[in-house]
Design an enzyme around this catalytic site. Structure first.
Site, mmCIF file in Angstrom:
data_model
loop_
_atom_site.group_PDB
_atom_site.id
_atom_site.type_symbol
_atom_site.label_atom_id
_atom_site.label_comp_id
_atom_site.label_asym_id
_atom_site.label_seq_id
_atom_site.Cartn_x
_atom_site.Cartn_y
_atom_site.Cartn_z
ATOM 1 N N GLY A 1 0.791 -0.868 0.045
ATOM 2 C CA GLY A 1 -0.063 -0.150 0.103
ATOM 3 C C GLY A 1 0.915 1.271 -0.249
ATOM 4 N N LEU B 1 2.301 1.221 6.050
ATOM 5 C CA LEU B 1 2.078 2.527 6.201
ATOM 6 C C LEU B 1 0.644 3.339 6.294
ATOM 7 C CD1 LEU B 1 5.216 2.134 6.876
ATOM 8 C CD2 LEU B 1 5.355 4.405 5.964
ATOM 9 N N ASP C 1 -5.660 1.075 5.412
ATOM 10 C CA ASP C 1 -7.365 1.546 5.559
ATOM 11 C C ASP C 1 -7.960 1.021 6.810
ATOM 12 O OD1 ASP C 1 -9.825 1.546 5.189
ATOM 13 O OD2 ASP C 1 -9.968 1.266 2.927
ATOM 14 N N GLU D 1 1.261 10.873 3.601
ATOM 15 C CA GLU D 1 0.030 10.638 4.775
ATOM 16 C C GLU D 1 0.494 10.996 6.074
ATOM 17 O OE1 GLU D 1 -2.766 9.418 3.658
ATOM 18 O OE2 GLU D 1 -3.646 9.708 5.992
#
Lengths: 429, 255
Positions: free
Chosen positions: B73, B149, B152, B229
Site C-alpha cells: 500500500g 504505513l 485502511d 500521509e
C-alpha cells in the site's frame, strides 16, 4: 463474503436456482458407499447388503440445504457431511449416528478429517478454514454441538478442496485464485496453523481438487491437483516445486473435437488416486467418462494411461471415489434439483473395475456392481433412471460445475438496478 | 476521461509528475477483478522490467539478487523514495491497488532515475492486490523488511476482516519474511494501532522490537516523516501509533 450470498440472491431472482452436483464417497475398506444429492444423504452398507439407516438427534436433524462436501476419514471410523445449510455433521460409521453437529457462519465448501481422526476441518465461503476437536467420538458416544476455531484463511477466496498429507504433518488448501497452500498442521490446531510450509503455484485457473499419490519412497506423498486450466499437476509439497504438468484435456483428445470450446469447458472437476496411487482417475467437465493417469514416482512425471468412456449414457461424473480394498472406481453424476422441472434430485452411480496398470478397465453393468440393484435403488433413489430426467440432469450438471468453480461475471447493463439493494443507495432513494 | 498528454502531467520545472493529474480516492475495492496481471509464481516475476539497469535482459535474473523490501500500500511512494537512497544496494518494491496512484509512482521513479543517473534504480512499483497475491511475488523467507504505513482502518466491525494486518494474513507475511526480518506498521487511528499491535503480539511468529532496537533503526524515523500521509498527520498535529515487530522462529515447534 457477502459476495457469495449476493450471487445466490441474484441467481434466485432470475429463477435460476443454484444446483449442487452429486457427491460420492467410498469407505476405505468398501464397507459402505455414500452419495449426497442436494440435502439427501444416502448410505448403502455393502456388508449388510442394505441401506444404512441414519440416526440424527444432534442439533437440527439431517441437512436442509444441498450438501457440498462429504468424506470418510482415512481410518474409516468417521464420516463428515457439510453444505449450504451452514452445518457440518460428523457421523460414526459403525452406528451411522450423528455424533456431532458443528455450526458454521457461512456455507461450507470443503471438509477434511485429520489422519488420526481427532480433528475435522472445513472451509467456508469466506475462505476461512475452521477446525473442531472430535477426539473420542465413535460408536454411540455423542459429542453434541462443538464450536469450531479458525485455523487459517485464504483471503476472500473460495476453497473447493482441503486435504491432509498422508503423514498428517500438513494440511493443504486449494483456492479459486489458483493457489495451493501447504501449512504445518500443529499438535494443538485449536490455536491456529500459522506456519506455512510452501505454496504450490503454477495453475493458471482455479484449483478444484487435490489428492495424494502414496509412494513408499516418499512418505509424505506426492500431491496431484486438478484445475480449471485443464491440467493435472504433480508437486513436491515440502518445497512447493512443480514436478510435472499433464494437459489432460489435450492429451485425451478432447480439444480437437470441440472447435469452439466454451471457456473452462474442459476444467478438471475431480480426481482420485487409486492402487497405491499409481493410477489417478480424472473427471473433466466435458468428458463422458474418465481419464486414467499414471504417475512415475522416481521420474516424478505424469502421463495419460487410458481414456475410459462410458458408453450408452450421457454420463459426466461429478464426483469420484476409490475403494483400495477392491480396486474399484465409483463414480456419480447428478444434481440437487432441476430448475423448472418437477424431477426429484437425481443421481446415477457407475463403477469401473480392474483399475490396473496391466488390465483393461471394465465399466460394470448395473447387475455387476457390488450391492447390485439394491445399492442403486438406495443411492440413486430408484434402480433405473428416467431418460429425459437424466438428460435434463446432465445439462444442469454442466451449469452446476461452472457456477461452483468460476467467479460470476455480472453484466454491466443492469448494474444500477442491482445496486438498489445497497444500504447507502437505499437512503438516497 | 480527458486525454492528457503525458508531458503535461509532468512539471516542467522539477521534471516530476504533478499529483493533480493522478488524483484518486483513498479507498479502493480490493475485491473487484481489475484484471491486472499477476505472476504465476515468484520465479515468473520480471526483474528486468522493473530494474532495467540492474537486470539488462530477462535472462540475467539468475536468482542471486532478489527484492528484500516491500511497501504494502505504498501510496504515492514517499517511503520508497527515501529508502532507495538510504539502502542503495537493496532491491525494493511498492505494491499499490489503485491504478492512477501506481502510475504516479511509476512516473516519479522514472523521472528521478533520469534526473539522478545511477540512483533510484533499485526501486519500483507494481499494481496488485497484496492481500491475495503476496505469495505470487515473493518466495519463502525472501523479504527482510515489510511496510504497512497508514493502512485502511475499515472502521466497521464487520469489515475488520478486510484489514491488511490480520491474524490470518500475518501467516503469509511470516512466510515471505526471513527469520529476523522486520515488519513496520504505523497509523494515525488509535483503534487500528491497538488492533495491529495485538494481532502481532498474539501471533507466534512475531515478537516486538525493544526500545533500544527501535532507536537504533534508521528506518523507524521515516515511518512518520517520509510519506505524504505521515506529513499530513504531522501538519494537523495528529498522533501516530506504530508497531514494529521481528519475524522469529517459533521456539516451541511442536505446539
Amino acid at each position: 463474503m457477502e459476495e457469495a450470498e449476493a450471487e445466490a440472491e441474484v441467481e434466485s431472482n432470475r429463477d435460476n436456482v443454484e444446483v449442487a452436483p452429486a457427491l460420492i464417497a467410498v469407505h476405505p475398506e468398501q464397507i459402505s458407499v455414500a452419495v449426497a444429492v442436494g440435502p439427501d444423504l444416502r448410505v448403502f452398507d455393502l456388508l449388510a447388503g442394505s441401506a444404512a439407516s441414519l440416526v440424527d438427534e444432534c442439533g437440527a436433524p439431517f441437512h436442509k440445504d444441498p450438501i457440498r462436501a462429504i468424506r470418510f476419514g482415512s481410518r474409516g471410523k468417521l464420516f463428515v457431511s457439510a453444505g449450504d445449510d451452514k452445518t457440518v455433521k460428523i457421523w460414526s460409521t459403525e452406528s451411522w449416528r450423528c455424533v456431532c453437529t458443528v455450526s458454521s457462519e457461512k456455507r461450507v465448501s470443503a471438509v477434511a478429517i485429520s489422519e488420526d481422526g481427532c480433528h475435522v476441518c472445513f472451509a467456508d465461503k469466506f475462505g476461512v478454514v475452521w477446525v473442531v476437536d472430535v477426539a473420542g467420538s465413535h460408536g454411540h458416544v455423542t459429542l453434541g454441538d462443538r464450536k469450531p476455531t479458525p485455523l487459517l484463511s485464504h483471503y476472500c477466496s473460495i476453497i473447493p478442496s482441503l486435504e491432509f498429507s498422508p503423514d498428517g504433518r500438513f494440511i493443504l488448501s486449494a483456492d479459486r485464485d489458483s493457489k495451493i497452500r501447504v501449512t504445518n498442521f500443529p499438535k494443538k490446531p485449536l490455536n491456529g496453523a500459522h506456519e506455512i510450509q510452501s505454496f504450490c503455484l503454477g495453475h493458471t485457473e482455479f484449483v478444484s481438487c487435490l489428492a495424494f499419490v502414496h509412494a513408499r519412497e516418499c512418505p509424505q506423498g506426492l500431491l496431484v491437483s486438478g484445475s480449471g486450466d485443464s491440467t493435472v499437476r504433480l508437486w513436491d509439497i515440502s518445497s512447493g516445486a512443480l514436478l510435472d504438468t499433464c494437459e489432460v484435456a489435450a492429451k485425451a483428445g478432447l480439444l480437437e473435437s470441440n472447435g469452439e470450446a466454451e471457456e473452462h469447458g474442459h476444467a478438471v472437476t475431480d480426481l482420485c488416486t487409486t492402487i497405491s496411487g499409481l493410477l489417478i482417475a480424472v473427471a473433466i467437465q466435458s468428458l463422458q467418462g474418465i481419464v486414467l493417469l499414471s504417475c512415475d514416482v522416481s521420474a516424478q512425471t505424469l502421463s495419460v494411461s487410458k481414456v475410459v468412456s462410458i458408453a450408452g449414457e450421457a454420463f459426466v461424473p461429478t464426483c469420484l471415489g476409490f475403494s483400495p480394498a477392491e480396486g474399484k472406481l465409483w463414480m456419480v453424476t447428478g444434481v440437487s434439483s432441476l430448475p423448472a422441472c418437477n424431477y426429484p434430485p437425481l443421481a446415477r452411480v457407475r463403477v469401473i473395475s480392474a483399475i490396473d496398470a496391466e488390465q483393461e478397465p471394465v465399466v460394470l453393468g448395473d447387475d455387476e456392481i457390488p450391492g447390485g440393484e439394491k445399492l442403486l435403488e438406495t443411492l440413486q433413489g430408484s434402480a433405473s433412471v428416467d431418460e429425459s430426467a437424466f438428460l435434463a440432469a446432465a445439462e444442469a450438471v454442466k451449469t452446476a460445475m461452472r457456477n461452483l468453480l468460476i467467479k460470476k461475471q455480472y453484466p454491466a447493463d443492469n448494474r444500477e438496478s442491482r445496486k438498489k439493494t445497497r444500504n447507502d443507495r437505499k437512503l438516497k432513494m | 476521461m480527458p486525454e492528457t498528454e503525458v508531458k503535461a502531467t509532468i512539471s516542467k520545472s522539477t521534471g516530476l509528475p504533478r499529483k493533480r493529474f493522478y488524483r484518486a480516492r483513498a479507498h479502493s475495492n480490493p475485491l473487484s477483478d481489475s484484471h491486472f496481471p499477476v505472476p504465476i509464481s515468484p520465479s515468473q516475476f520480471d526483474y528486468s522490467l522493473h530494474y532495467p539497469q540492474i537486470f539488462p535482459s530477462s535472462d540475467q535474473a539468475d536468482g542471486s539478487r532478489k527484492i528484500q523490501f516491500a511497501d504494502i500500500g505504498c501510496g504515492f511512494g514517499g517511503l520508497l523514495i527515501s529508502l532507495s537512497t538510504l539502502f542503495p544496494e537493496t532491491l525494493m518494491i511498492g505494491m499499490e491497488l489503485r491504478d492512477k496512484v501506481t502510475e504516479y509512482v511509476k512516473e516519479r521513479i522514472l523521472s528521478l532515475r533520469v534526473a539522478n543517473p545511477g540512483q533510484y534504480q533499485n526501486v519500483s512499483v507494481v499494481r496488485t492486490n497484496s492481500m491475495k497475491y503476496i505469495p505470487n511475488y515473493f518466495e519463502k523467507a525472501q523479504l527482510t523488511k515489510m511496510f504497512f504505513l497508514f493502512p485502511d482502518p475499515h472502521f466497521k466491525e464487520k469489515n475488520h476482516r478486510r484489514r491488511v494486518i490480520s491474524p490470518f494474513l500475518l501467516d503469509e507475511y511470516a512466510y515471505v519474511l526471513k527469520a529476523g526480518g522486520i515488519i513496520y506498521t504505523i497509523t494515525d487511528v488509535e483503534e487500528l494501532g491497538d488492533w495491529m499491535k495485538s494481532c502481532l503480539e498474539n501471533h507466534p511468529m512475531f515478537e516486538a522490537l525493544t526500545e533500544k532496537e527501535l532507536e537504533a533503526d534508521p528506518v523507524v524515523k521515516l515511518l512518520s516523516s517520509a510519506t505524504e500521509e505521515g506529513q499530513k498527520v504531522a501538519r494537523n498535529g495528529g498522533q501516530t501509533f506504530q508497531a514494529v515487530f521481528r519475524r522469529i522462529v517459533p521456539s516451541d515447534k511442536t505446539s
